[in-house]
Design a protein around this motif. Structure first.
Motif, PDB file in Angstrom:
ATOM      1  N   THR A   7      18.772   6.248 -18.831  1.00 34.87           N
ATOM      2  CA  THR A   7      18.994   6.994 -17.601  1.00 34.87           C
ATOM      3  C   THR A   7      18.679   8.453 -17.895  1.00 34.87           C
ATOM      4  O   THR A   7      19.121   8.992 -18.910  1.00 34.87           O
ATOM      5  CB  THR A   7      20.459   6.854 -17.130  1.00 34.87           C
ATOM      6  N   HIS A  16      19.738  11.569 -10.966  1.00 31.18           N
ATOM      7  CA  HIS A  16      19.428  10.758 -12.139  1.00 31.18           C
ATOM      8  C   HIS A  16      18.485   9.625 -11.752  1.00 31.18           C
ATOM      9  O   HIS A  16      18.406   9.246 -10.590  1.00 31.18           O
ATOM     10  CB  HIS A  16      20.705  10.179 -12.757  1.00 31.18           C
ATOM     11  N   ASP A  71      18.303  12.603 -16.450  1.00 35.34           N
ATOM     12  CA  ASP A  71      18.800  13.600 -15.514  1.00 35.34           C
ATOM     13  C   ASP A  71      17.590  14.344 -14.957  1.00 35.34           C
ATOM     14  O   ASP A  71      16.992  15.158 -15.652  1.00 35.34           O
ATOM     15  CB  ASP A  71      19.744  14.553 -16.238  1.00 35.34           C
TER      16      ASP A  71
END
Length: 88
Positions: free
Chosen positions: A58, A14, A60
């Motif tokens: 955030t 991440h 991935d």
């Protein structure tokens, strides 16, 4: 702003992204482009003391779209790494 060394790292796979823009609309437009390439969390926005918006999200990096994933796996770090002059 908190110094980078005091910030917790995101979990493996991440990346935390911070967007600073003069308007909330501009920050959201950039976040939308990023979300088209990566799965991500709900964005969080905060006012900037000097005016404008700071948006955090955030992503991935292991769930990247095809072209982005191939770029990520073949890209190399730049020789100049580290913070920009205006980053803490």
């Amino acid at each position: 702003m908190h110094p980078v060394e005091n910030e917790a790292l995101p979990q493996a796979g991440h990346a935390d992204i911070r967007i600073v823009a003069a308007t909330p609309e501009a920050a959201r437009a950039v976040a939308e482009v990023i979300r088209r390439c990566f799965a991500g969390t709900e964005q969080r926005s905060y006012p900037v003391p000097e005016g404008g918006t700071r948006l955090h999200l955030t992503v991935d990096t292991e769930s990247a779209a095809g072209p982005v994933l191939s770029w990520l796996t073949t890209s190399r770090p730049l020789t100049r790494t580290g913070a920009h002059v205006d980053e803490v």
